[in-house]
Design a protein around this motif. Structure first.
Motif, mmCIF file in Angstrom:
data_model
loop_
_atom_site.group_PDB
_atom_site.id
_atom_site.type_symbol
_atom_site.label_atom_id
_atom_site.label_comp_id
_atom_site.label_asym_id
_atom_site.label_seq_id
_atom_site.Cartn_x
_atom_site.Cartn_y
_atom_site.Cartn_z
ATOM 1 N N UNK A 261 0.792 -1.117 -0.001
ATOM 2 C CA UNK A 261 0.079 -0.048 -0.030
ATOM 3 C C UNK A 261 0.859 1.312 -0.065
ATOM 4 N N UNK A 262 1.992 1.294 0.621
ATOM 5 C CA UNK A 262 2.967 2.366 0.783
ATOM 6 C C UNK A 262 3.363 2.737 -0.637
ATOM 7 N N UNK A 263 4.055 1.715 -1.102
ATOM 8 C CA UNK A 263 4.567 1.650 -2.443
ATOM 9 C C UNK A 263 3.528 2.160 -3.495
ATOM 10 N N UNK A 264 2.368 1.889 -3.273
ATOM 11 C CA UNK A 264 1.111 2.143 -4.336
ATOM 12 C C UNK A 264 1.102 3.496 -4.156
ATOM 13 N N UNK A 265 0.833 4.076 -3.022
ATOM 14 C CA UNK A 265 0.652 5.578 -2.816
ATOM 15 C C UNK A 265 1.632 6.323 -3.346
ATOM 16 N N UNK A 266 2.752 5.752 -2.942
ATOM 17 C CA UNK A 266 4.072 6.921 -3.658
ATOM 18 C C UNK A 266 4.096 6.768 -5.259
ATOM 19 N N UNK A 267 3.419 5.622 -5.804
ATOM 20 C CA UNK A 267 3.433 5.281 -7.283
ATOM 21 C C UNK A 267 2.448 6.531 -7.537
ATOM 22 N N UNK A 268 1.382 6.357 -7.218
ATOM 23 C CA UNK A 268 0.374 7.391 -7.505
ATOM 24 C C UNK A 268 0.780 8.825 -7.312
ATOM 25 N N UNK B 239 -2.900 -3.427 -8.217
ATOM 26 C CA UNK B 239 -3.060 -3.904 -9.709
ATOM 27 C C UNK B 239 -3.940 -2.818 -10.524
ATOM 28 N N UNK B 240 -4.750 -2.217 -9.910
ATOM 29 C CA UNK B 240 -5.631 -1.369 -10.435
ATOM 30 C C UNK B 240 -4.676 -0.018 -10.818
ATOM 31 N N UNK B 241 -3.931 0.392 -9.817
ATOM 32 C CA UNK B 241 -3.323 1.728 -9.966
ATOM 33 C C UNK B 241 -2.345 1.491 -11.030
ATOM 34 N N UNK B 242 -1.644 0.136 -11.054
ATOM 35 C CA UNK B 242 -0.725 -0.246 -12.123
ATOM 36 C C UNK B 242 -1.518 -0.250 -13.437
ATOM 37 N N UNK B 243 -2.580 -0.686 -13.572
ATOM 38 C CA UNK B 243 -3.395 -0.711 -14.869
ATOM 39 C C UNK B 243 -3.773 0.858 -15.308
ATOM 40 N N UNK C 245 -8.738 -4.689 -11.734
ATOM 41 C CA UNK C 245 -7.890 -4.729 -10.292
ATOM 42 C C UNK C 245 -8.870 -4.248 -9.205
ATOM 43 N N UNK C 246 -9.879 -3.534 -9.641
ATOM 44 C CA UNK C 246 -10.545 -2.929 -8.648
ATOM 45 C C UNK C 246 -11.444 -4.205 -7.906
ATOM 46 N N UNK C 247 -12.028 -4.975 -9.113
ATOM 47 C CA UNK C 247 -13.056 -6.103 -8.649
ATOM 48 C C UNK C 247 -12.009 -7.204 -7.935
ATOM 49 N N UNK C 248 -10.861 -7.307 -8.138
ATOM 50 C CA UNK C 248 -9.934 -8.186 -7.524
ATOM 51 C C UNK C 248 -9.615 -8.141 -6.350
ATOM 52 N N UNK C 249 -10.010 -6.773 -5.819
ATOM 53 C CA UNK C 249 -9.639 -6.630 -4.429
ATOM 54 C C UNK C 249 -10.571 -7.230 -3.553
ATOM 55 N N UNK C 250 -11.563 -8.196 -4.045
ATOM 56 C CA UNK C 250 -12.248 -8.955 -3.311
ATOM 57 C C UNK C 250 -13.705 -8.247 -2.854
ATOM 58 N N UNK C 251 -14.255 -8.426 -2.037
ATOM 59 C CA UNK C 251 -15.790 -7.785 -1.312
ATOM 60 C C UNK C 251 -15.470 -6.431 -1.826
ATOM 61 N N UNK C 252 -16.480 -5.765 -2.250
ATOM 62 C CA UNK C 252 -16.296 -4.424 -2.390
ATOM 63 C C UNK C 252 -16.248 -3.638 -1.052
ATOM 64 N N UNK C 253 -15.415 -3.023 -0.866
ATOM 65 C CA UNK C 253 -15.345 -2.527 0.566
ATOM 66 C C UNK C 253 -16.556 -1.431 0.971
ATOM 67 N N UNK C 254 -17.051 -1.676 2.181
ATOM 68 C CA UNK C 254 -18.369 -0.912 2.150
ATOM 69 C C UNK C 254 -18.257 0.688 2.379
#
Lengths: 842, 174
Positions: free
Chosen positions: A674-681, A721-725, A737-746
């Motif tokens: 998550x950290x790397x991902x945030x930094x990526x964005x 995965x979504x951010x990379x896409x 990538x969004x769907x792949x995160x499992x249950x839609x977070x509430x």
């Protein structure tokens, strides 16, 4: 063999193998021999030792004695051949606490008589002299077929002596074992012991040191009790005298009642305990584990002893009784376990009221009549509750035994604790620990359904089983609910908690804290099941002031705030969390980190409300107070970085990401991703696509390596995965990538939502679908305008993207004007922003 | 004995002294044939210091300390005995006050102590459990509640520690 090399490996294997049934164990060993013959040999060596006698290690140090550390013991003088009155000592036969015992013969020519002479140890203290004297006067009054008789008293020089009936026999346990006496024979002999002790009690004499070596069996005379040496005269009519009848330390710890160990008053009940210990040893071959007044775990001492004996030793014990281990365990399960348990109760007043009652119960058992021990015995009925479901018990013996034992423990403690809160805590703590361990072991899946089955089948009988004790019944309903809840069987959990609530309501009436806590349990299960609408009013009712004490009320408020969050009542959630925080601050003796935890929870709800600044500041306040593991701390830093990132303060956000990254171990799992991902964005937003891709490549690798992360996305932004896409311009990949995160977070903050929508809009534009992108851009604009905390460039961002869409649609006039307004704002804050290039303004 | 780096401040030192004092007092009290009941010493100390009946729950600190002190007392005691009897080249010393209870082999006791040191280097928790059970005479139940573990896991650990020690004893210890 030596246990030195690779102990940790051996240790793990040993744990694994001893848990296996013998055939499985053999298979495992066979396999191991192929894999690693050395290791297998070492393991087999350990297993052989496991079954072997352990000498001193097994016997323990109890009763370790010898010369005082002040100096060596005077060598024992052998007085054989010396005369004592008309007797001549012939040989030394033993030594007790009181002195040395010799066999002797009467030698005055009148008649041949063999006797035992006890000679007080040389150098005896005045205390010993007094005791010796007392024994003489006591024994003189006792005449009973099963008590060794005092014949005479005399002296040997300075040393007083007692002349007693000589008993040629062996101690009762050895006697029984040598003859492989069955349980009935053992019980019959025990009955004789009881008769003798009961007789002594009628003469107001307490033995105080009953143990096998003081209970001999001789061929002709049957049982003979020796050594009323520590007995003290006591007089129930004279409390003053009784009060001084305090145990001296002339007892044998393994057979000593708790009151003796603790130096408290000794009564006939002390002998009842010792007889219980003797019976215990006659039945299972070992004396009971010491039991302390407050350590009464309510479980059957016999069962505990059986469980503690290693299998090979148990086989031997059973064989000495003409039984198999299985038969022995079965025979000791019912009446006998109950009789021993009652005799060994730590509190003297809860044991059999007299030795006669104990003897009567043993007699009833031999006559196959119901025994009194099982009458008013809560523990017994709990066991019978378990026994009714023996099939299930047998199936998951360990888990269930632990569960039932735990219930007994908790219930017994509860009796002493008096307070319902304590009792509930004791029960909960046990269950929580036990089930958590199952979850950790991974054995829950196997043991869980069986645990559940026990409760599912047993629950309907609980009211009947505990007819006279509705509090206990209610408690068991509650335990069942907790068990089901932890097993994620919510419908059953809800039903059981409803049962507990009904029963407590009937018992204590509305408004009682115990009823409120039952509501809280029910509400927790309802939330877990998703029945938020029903849970909410219950929690509202019990979290009002005055219903529960501060700490519990706080917990209910937090639960309520969870319902509010899940139902998107964020304002109400915030109020509940603030109130909970205020209650925490008012708790006496609270820990500083509790304030940190309260602030942390408040920050979550602020974030969800889109109040990024407030959330970030609150986290800043919480961070120095938190005492959590590094991984959790990294999450808090990450959330702070997100808030700053969303606000648009990219410099501060980068610092917060860096702080999260610096925490040891943070990068080991999904948090690192998550950290790397945030930094990526962040890097991508600044226009450094290459660096962003590098950061994400690392994040992706981390993420795949830890499945657990998927559960946490609700707190942690977009999946890597979504951010990379998104970075790759891949709309389908982004959606996948969004769907792949499992249950839609509430719950999701407006910022998270707007970020997704803006990413989608951007990707649509890349696919040359400006018409589809346009409404999304407008939605993002509205969401961000509603959030006054955002920096101006964050509000200009969607406007710039919308302008690009307009231009692609050929609405150049509108587009030009919008770009003219938005581009400078964005450029001032993030000079390399990618939208600037899209708009041709970069 | 070392205190494993634990802080030797106020209550800790007090507890330590009290336990030692009680153990030696018990040995003295027995006159010429004293008996040491380590269980009784630990319980007595607890009652004295806590002013209540033993309730081990969460008393890991107290019990670990008690176990370590009892280990030291017992081992010192056995060493003294061993030295005194060594003159006659006796390796077994009659430490018993009861004809039925037999003798405590000093060599075996010291070997257990040495084995325990080795065990401690491999697995400190097993060492702690042996000290509590063997040297302090605590029951599995008492140990379990002190350490916040189940009796089952204490029994498992004890079994493991036991075979480790028996293995080192068989190999003549260190």
């Amino acid at each position: 063999m030596t246990a030195q090399p690779a102990w940790s490996q051996l240790s793990r294997l040993f744990d694994e193998v001893i848990a296996l049934a013998p055939p499985d164990r053999e298979r495992r060993l066979a396999q191991l021999r192929l894999d690693d013959a050395d290791l297998a040999a070492q393991l087999e060596g350990l297993l052989a030792l496991d079954a072997a006698p352990g000498g001193l290690l097994d016997r323990g140090l109890e009763g370790l004695g010898g010369a005082a550390s002040a100096g060596p013991a005077a060598p024992e003088e052998d007085l054989s051949g010396q005369p004592v009155g008309p007797y001549r000592l012939t040989r030394r036969i033993g030594r007790g606490g009181m002195g040395t015992v010799y066999a002797a013969e009467r030698e005055d020519g009148r008649f041949q008589q063999r006797v035992a002479v006890k000679v007080l140890a040389s150098g005896g203290s005045p205390e010993l002299l007094r005791r010796f004297d007392r024994e003489r006067s006591i024994l003189a009054t006792l005449e009973h077929a099963h008590i060794a008789r005092l014949l005479d008293a005399g002296s040997l020089g300075e040393r007083p002596c007692l002349v007693m009936e000589l008993v040629e026999g062996v101690d009762i346990v050895t006697h029984c074992d040598e003859r492989r006496a069955g349980l009935r024979e053992r019980l019959r002999l025990f009955g004789e012991v009881c008769a003798a002790v009961a007789f002594a009690h009628q003469h107001l004499i307490v033995h105080r040191d009953l143990k096998p070596s003081n209970v001999l069996v001789s061929g002709e005379h049957g049982v003979k009790l020796l050594d009323f040496g520590v007995a003290g005269l006591f007089d129930p009519e004279s409390p003053a005298a009784a009060a001084t009848t305090v145990a001296r330390r002339a007892f044998t710890p393994a057979y000593a009642a708790p009151e003796q160990l603790l130096g408290q008053r000794v009564t006939t009940a002390t002998d009842v305990y010792a007889l219980g210990a003797l019976l215990h040893e006659l039945l299972v071959g070992v004396p009971p584990a010491p039991r302390l007044a407050s350590g009464d775990d309510g479980r059957s001492p016999l069962a505990a002893a059986l469980a503690a004996v290693p299998a090979p030793a148990l086989e031997a014990t059973a064989a000495a009784r003409g039984l198999s281990a299985r038969q022995l365990a079965h025979a000791l399960r019912g009446d006998l376990a109950a009789i021993v348990a009652v005799a060994l109760r730590p509190q003297p007043e809860r044991r059999y009221r007299s030795v006669q009652e104990l003897a009567d119960d043993v007699g009833r058992h031999l006559a196959a009549k119901p025994v009194a021990a099982r009458g008013d015995d809560r523990a017994y009925r709990l066991r019978s509750f378990a026994r009714r479901h023996r099939a299930a018990l047998a199936a998951s013996a360990l888990a269930v035994a632990a569960l039932v034992a735990g219930m007994l423990l908790a219930l017994t403690q509860a009796r002493e604790a008096r307070s319902e809160a304590l009792r509930a805590r004791a029960l909960r703590r046990f269950l929580t620990n036990e089930l958590k361990r199952e979850v950790v072991d991974g054995s829950l899946e196997a043991g869980g359904p069986r645990l559940g089955a026990i409760f599912a089948r047993g629950l309907p009988n609980v009211d009947e089983d505990f007819a006279g004790e509705p509090e206990v019944a209610a408690e068991i309903w509650s335990i069942a609910g907790e068990t089901f809840r932890m097993m994620l069987d919510e419908p059953r959990a809800i039903a059981a908690f409803r049962g507990a609530l009904e029963r407590r309501r009937a018992l204590y009436g509305d408004g009682d804290a115990r009823v409120a806590l039952a509501s809280g349990d029910l509400a927790t299960a309802l939330i877990q099941h998703g029945d938020l609408a029903e849970a909410q009013p219950m929690l509202e009712a019990i979290s009002r002031p005055g219903v529960l004490p501060g700490e519990q009320r706080r917990d209910m408020l937090l639960m309520l705030s969870r319902v509010h969050v899940l139902r998107s009542n964020l304002g109400a959630a915030e109020r509940a969390r603030r109130e909970a925080l205020a209650l925490t601050l008012a708790l006496p003796g609270r820990r500083p980190e509790e304030r940190g935890e309260g602030l942390d929870r408040l920050a979550s709800v602020l974030y969800l409300q889109g109040r990024m600044r407030a959330s970030e500041r609150t986290l800043g306040e919480a961070l120095p107070l938190l005492r959590v593991e590094p991984h959790r701390l990294a999450v808090v830093w990450l959330r702070r970085a997100y808030a700053l990132h969303h606000v648009g303060d990219l410099a501060a956000a980068a610092e917060a990401y860096a702080a999260a990254r610096r925490i040891d171990g943070a990068r080991a799992n999904w948090v690192g991703a998550r950290i790397d991902c945030g930094v990526g964005v962040l890097l991508a937003e600044r226009g450094d696509a290459g660096a962003a891709r590098d950061a994400l490549a690392e994040a992706g690798a981390l993420e795949v390596s830890d499945q657990q992360g998927s559960l946490e996305y609700r707190e942690a932004g977009l999946p890597c995965a979504a951010v990379a896409a998104w970075l790759a311009g891949d709309l389908d990949g982004f959606r996948a990538g969004l769907a792949g995160s499992g249950k839609e977070p509430a719950p999701r903050s407006p910022q998270d939502t707007s970020l997704r929508e803006m990413f989608v809009a951007e990707l649509l534009l890349a696919k040359d679908q400006p018409a589809a992108a346009l409404p999304l851009c407008q939605a993002v604009m509205r969401a961000r305008d509603a959030s006054p905390e955002l920096l101006p460039w964050r509000r200009a961002e969607p406007r710039l993207l919308r302008a690009v869409a307009l231009r692609r649609l050929g609405r150049e006039a509108e587009a030009g004007a919008a770009i003219g307004r938005a581009a400078p704002v964005v450029a001032a804050a993030v000079p390399g922003h990618r939208f600037l290039r899209l708009a041709g303004a970069g | 004995m070392t205190i494993d780096g634990a802080p030797l401040h106020g209550s800790f030192a007090e507890l330590y002294e009290e336990l030692r004092r009680l153990a030696h007092a018990q040995l003295r009290r027995g006159g010429s044939r004293p008996t040491l009941s380590t269980t009784a010493v630990v319980h007595e100390a607890y009652v004295k210091l806590a002013g209540a009946g033993p309730r081990w729950d969460g008393d890991e600190h107290f019990l670990s300390l008690a176990a370590r002190v009892m280990r030291q007392v017992v081992v010192d005691y056995a060493r003294t005995q061993g030295r005194e009897k060594r003159g006659g080249d006796l390796h077994r010393v009659d430490l018993s006050d009861d004809s039925g209870a037999g003798e405590v082999p000093v060599e075996e006791l010291l070997a257990i102590d040495r084995g325990l040191e080795r065990l401690g280097r491999e697995d400190a928790r097993l060492e702690q459990i042996v000290m509590m059970r063997f040297f302090a005479g605590l029951t599995n139940g008492e140990i379990a509640s002190a350490l916040g573990l189940s009796e089952r896991s204490i029994e498992r650990d004890w079994r493991k520690a036991r075979v480790f020690l028996l293995a080192t004893l068989g190999g003549k210890g260190s």
